[in-house]
Design a protein around this motif. Structure first.
Motif, PDB file in Angstrom:
ATOM      1  N   MET A 235     -10.476  11.521   3.225  1.00  0.00           N
ATOM      2  CA  MET A 235     -11.110  10.164   2.792  1.00  0.00           C
ATOM      3  C   MET A 235     -11.408   9.599   3.876  1.00  0.00           C
ATOM      4  O   MET A 235     -12.410   8.646   3.890  1.00  0.00           O
ATOM      5  N   GLN A 236     -10.698  10.053   5.096  1.00  0.00           N
ATOM      6  CA  GLN A 236     -11.152   9.126   6.407  1.00  0.00           C
ATOM      7  C   GLN A 236     -12.561   9.665   6.774  1.00  0.00           C
ATOM      8  O   GLN A 236     -13.358   8.963   7.147  1.00  0.00           O
TER       9      GLN A 236
ATOM     10  N   ALA B 237      -5.201  -0.133   6.079  1.00  0.00           N
ATOM     11  CA  ALA B 237      -4.506   0.819   6.779  1.00  0.00           C
ATOM     12  C   ALA B 237      -3.228   0.715   6.659  1.00  0.00           C
ATOM     13  O   ALA B 237      -2.287   1.434   6.314  1.00  0.00           O
ATOM     14  N   VAL B 238      -2.693  -0.422   7.313  1.00  0.00           N
ATOM     15  CA  VAL B 238      -1.432  -0.782   7.224  1.00  0.00           C
ATOM     16  C   VAL B 238      -0.794  -0.931   6.030  1.00  0.00           C
ATOM     17  O   VAL B 238       0.319  -0.560   5.739  1.00  0.00           O
ATOM     18  N   GLY B 239      -1.413  -1.485   4.877  1.00  0.00           N
ATOM     19  CA  GLY B 239      -0.730  -1.839   3.584  1.00  0.00           C
ATOM     20  C   GLY B 239      -0.626  -0.563   3.014  1.00  0.00           C
ATOM     21  O   GLY B 239       0.550  -0.109   2.290  1.00  0.00           O
ATOM     22  N   ALA B 240      -1.419   0.413   2.945  1.00  0.00           N
ATOM     23  CA  ALA B 240      -1.087   1.780   2.368  1.00  0.00           C
ATOM     24  C   ALA B 240       0.070   2.491   2.925  1.00  0.00           C
ATOM     25  O   ALA B 240       0.569   3.137   2.551  1.00  0.00           O
TER      26      ALA B 240
ATOM     27  N   GLN C  91      -4.989   4.849   2.609  1.00  0.00           N
ATOM     28  CA  GLN C  91      -4.797   4.910   3.801  1.00  0.00           C
ATOM     29  C   GLN C  91      -5.987   5.790   4.716  1.00  0.00           C
ATOM     30  O   GLN C  91      -6.204   5.141   5.839  1.00  0.00           O
ATOM     31  N   GLY C  92      -6.343   6.686   3.976  1.00  0.00           N
ATOM     32  CA  GLY C  92      -7.373   7.587   4.528  1.00  0.00           C
ATOM     33  C   GLY C  92      -8.741   6.622   4.753  1.00  0.00           C
ATOM     34  O   GLY C  92      -9.613   6.703   5.722  1.00  0.00           O
ATOM     35  N   ILE C  93      -9.051   5.650   3.785  1.00  0.00           N
ATOM     36  CA  ILE C  93     -10.066   5.087   3.630  1.00  0.00           C
ATOM     37  C   ILE C  93      -9.941   3.880   4.793  1.00  0.00           C
ATOM     38  O   ILE C  93     -10.899   3.795   5.606  1.00  0.00           O
TER      39      ILE C  93
END
Length: 404
Positions: free
Chosen positions: A260-261, A289-292, A311-313
């Protein structure tokens, strides 16, 4: 970076081959990290590493990224950017292969050597993009950062199955990632030995960069988001396994996240350059990113796949917009190379603290929950500097040429 023929003087075919070669090179700049992460429990048990030594193993290559980054522009000026990149690829093969020996000293030596070579590649790529693809900077940055993520995803998802296929050979699973680097080195060889690899006669220097506020904001944005990224590369598989997920599934989750990154790397720079600046997208990606990461830590295990995708996104987008910021904030390719060196010297030196602290926090507390405070702190620092780095301005540095 030495003056070489402008992109306008290149044939479409030559330009396409160059672009593909840069993308393939980028693919090989991340398997070092995620392959070791996938096998971290096995490395620790088979080689008898302490908690501190295990943390240092995840931190050492990131330290090398910072320490050796300033050498890249000087090396490129001396022998040419293409030849410098070829040297880095060949030594990356050697360093990765050294990890295949069942030896703690060689494991650390190979990791450090490979990390130094990755540092050279990291610094040279933005300058080459700025020089040869100024009209496609966001697209090319997206492609090569996608390749960075793809390399990490492949190593995260395939290293454990490869170990099983090799009869449980830990060394073989670590060393096998030298093969794609060797292949790309052979592809890059004709370009490196051609006329484009010859440095020009003019001496080029860049002044004013280290005193520029915007350059420091780009640098700290790069460093703090990189700290988050290397926490993920180094510790996400052990974190998932600590939550009761088996190793192969944990590797698959991380692989999906990094894939996903890769997708986010293509999309986010295109979005970023369409706005009047990049401030909002920089901060929004940090929130995601941090929330995931917090979701992966504390949400029900059944939702981990969803949080890993998010998180990947967020993380992939951050890597891409941070690299894009180096290109967009630079007035020319020489400044881009030096800003890249500065951002990665300071940034990765700072980023090395992230995975080391994760390991120490886990050792002190017996779990990963307290690392949430670290992730939030890194995210806040990155958001502040990402807002500044997103301003539509050039850094206040000048390129000075003198005949050699």
């Amino acid at each position: 970076m030495p003056s070489l023929p402008a992109q306008a003087q290149m044939s479409p075919l030559a330009r396409t081959v160059l672009g593909i070669s840069l993308v393939l090179t980028a693919f090989n700049l991340r398997p070092l990290f995620s392959s070791a992460s996938a096998l971290l429990p096995e490395i620790r048990s088979e080689l008898g590493l302490s908690t501190l030594a295990t943390s240092l193993l995840t931190t050492a290559p990131v330290v090398c990224l910072g320490v050796f980054s300033p050498l890249a522009p000087r090396l490129a000026a001396r022998i040419g950017a293409e030849r410098a990149l070829l040297c880095a690829l060949l030594l990356l093969v050697v360093g990765t292969a050294l990890r295949g020996f069942h030896s703690v000293p060689l494991l650390f030596l190979g990791t450090a050597l490979a990390g130094a070579c990755i540092a050279i590649g990291n610094v040279l790529l933005p300058g080459l993009v700025k020089r040869d693809f100024p009209d496609r900077a966001a697209l090319m940055t997206g492609f090569y950062t996608m390749a960075l993520c793809a390399g990490a995803a492949g190593a995260a998802g395939l290293t454990l199955p490869i170990e099983a296929a090799l009869g449980g050979s830990l060394g073989g699973a670590l060393a096998i990632w030298a093969v794609p680097a060797a292949i790309v080195g052979l592809i890059w060889l004709p370009q490196a030995l051609g006329s484009r690899g010859k440095p020009g006669k003019a001496s080029v220097s860049v002044t004013g960069l280290w005193r520029d506020r915007l350059a420091w904001q780009v640098t700290l944005f790069m460093g703090l988001q990189s700290a988050l990224a290397y926490c993920v590369f180094g510790w996400l598989v052990p974190l998932l396994r600590d939550r009761g997920i088996d190793g192969v599934t944990a590797g698959a989750i991380v692989s999906l996240s990094v894939m996903m990154q890769a997708a986010s790397c293509i999309v986010c720079p295109q979005i970023a350059v369409r706005g009047k600046d990049q401030r909002v997208i920089n901060v929004a990606l940090l929130v995601i990113a941090v929330g995931a990461l917090l979701g992966i830590l504390f949400a029900p295990v059944s939702t981990v796949w969803t949080w890993a995708i998010l998180q990947g996104i967020g993380q992939g987008g951050l890597i891409a917009v941070a690299m894009t910021a180096i290109v967009l904030r630079s007035p020319d390719s020489h400044v881009a190379a030096h800003l890249s060196g500065m951002a990665q010297f300071v940034g990765y030196s700072l980023a090395a603290i992230g995975p080391l602290l994760v390991g120490l926090i886990r050792d002190w507390t017996g779990g990963f929950a307290a690392t949430s405070l670290l992730f939030v702190a890194l995210g806040l620092g990155a958001a502040v500097n990402g807002w500044g780095a997103g301003r539509a301005q050039h850094v206040g540095a000048r390129t000075i040429r003198s005949d050699g």
